[in-house]
Scaffold this active site. Structure first.
Site, PDB file in Angstrom:
ATOM      1  N   HIS A   1      15.572  20.482  41.642  1.00 17.69           N
ATOM      2  CA  HIS A   1      15.461  19.752  42.907  1.00 17.69           C
ATOM      3  C   HIS A   1      15.124  20.730  44.017  1.00 17.69           C
ATOM      4  CE1 HIS A   1      19.686  20.926  42.354  1.00 17.69           C
ATOM      5  NE2 HIS A   1      19.747  21.060  43.674  1.00 17.69           N
TER       6      HIS A   1
ATOM      7  N   CYS B   1      22.939  13.067  33.421  1.00 19.35           N
ATOM      8  CA  CYS B   1      22.396  13.818  34.561  1.00 19.35           C
ATOM      9  C   CYS B   1      22.307  12.901  35.783  1.00 19.35           C
ATOM     10  CB  CYS B   1      21.017  14.382  34.221  1.00 19.35           C
ATOM     11  SG  CYS B   1      20.179  15.080  35.651  1.00 19.35           S
TER      12      CYS B   1
ATOM     13  N   ASP C   1      20.238  13.847  50.944  1.00 21.43           N
ATOM     14  CA  ASP C   1      21.386  14.559  50.385  1.00 21.43           C
ATOM     15  C   ASP C   1      22.664  13.902  50.884  1.00 21.43           C
ATOM     16  OD1 ASP C   1      21.800  17.755  49.226  1.00 21.43           O
ATOM     17  OD2 ASP C   1      23.529  16.700  50.074  1.00 21.43           O
TER      18      ASP C   1
ATOM     19  N   HIS D   1      13.378  14.992  33.240  1.00 20.86           N
ATOM     20  CA  HIS D   1      14.439  15.988  33.341  1.00 20.86           C
ATOM     21  C   HIS D   1      13.912  17.399  33.099  1.00 20.86           C
ATOM     22  CE1 HIS D   1      18.538  17.441  33.523  1.00 20.86           C
ATOM     23  NE2 HIS D   1      18.157  18.307  32.583  1.00 20.86           N
TER      24      HIS D   1
END
Ligand code: AMP
Length: 113
Positions: A100, A4, A30, A46
């Site tokens: 997110h 991930c 980003d 996670h």
């Protein structure tokens, strides 16, 4: 999770432009910004998406919201305004399967999505 990308960013294994972090959350820029300020906030542990809320500890959502406001303050958009969104699943356009939240600001976002 080993494969991930956001787990690997949160652990520091993959470099990213981190603007704020604490024991629970990490905020980084980003890589393809859609606004002058475009941050991603992720939990260190996670969690696939908002649908996996049962994995959250009690009170974690509140901590997350507080963290988001701190990120907005850190990047200078707290007073001018910003948008927070999370994409969920296929129709929501979720590309990375680690929960997110996008923080977008630094310009008048209008009806930008
Ligand atoms: P979403 O469509 O909500 O899953 O958005 C995933 C976001 O992650 C996109 O805006 C990507 O530009 C961003 N992204 C993907 N890989 C990275 C990376 N390594 N560092 C920073 N942002 C990334």
């Amino acid at each position: 999770m080993d494969d991930c990308i956001f787990c690997r960013i949160a652990s520091g294994e993959i470099p990213s432009d981190i603007v704020l972090e604490d024991g629970g959350f990490v905020a980084f820029r980003d890589i393809h910004p859609k606004a002058p300020q475009h941050l991603l906030v992720v939990p260190r542990s996670h969690i696939g998406s908002l649908n996996d809320l049962e994995l959250w500890r009690k009170g974690e959502g509140h901590l997350l919201l507080q963290f988001i406001v701190r990120v907005a303050e850190r990047v200078g958009v707290k007073e001018s305004g910003y948008r927070v969104l999370t994409n969920v699943g296929r129709d929501g356009g979720q590309e990375v399967q680690h929960l997110h939240f996008h923080i977008l600001g630094g310009q008048d976002l209008g009806d930008f999505r």
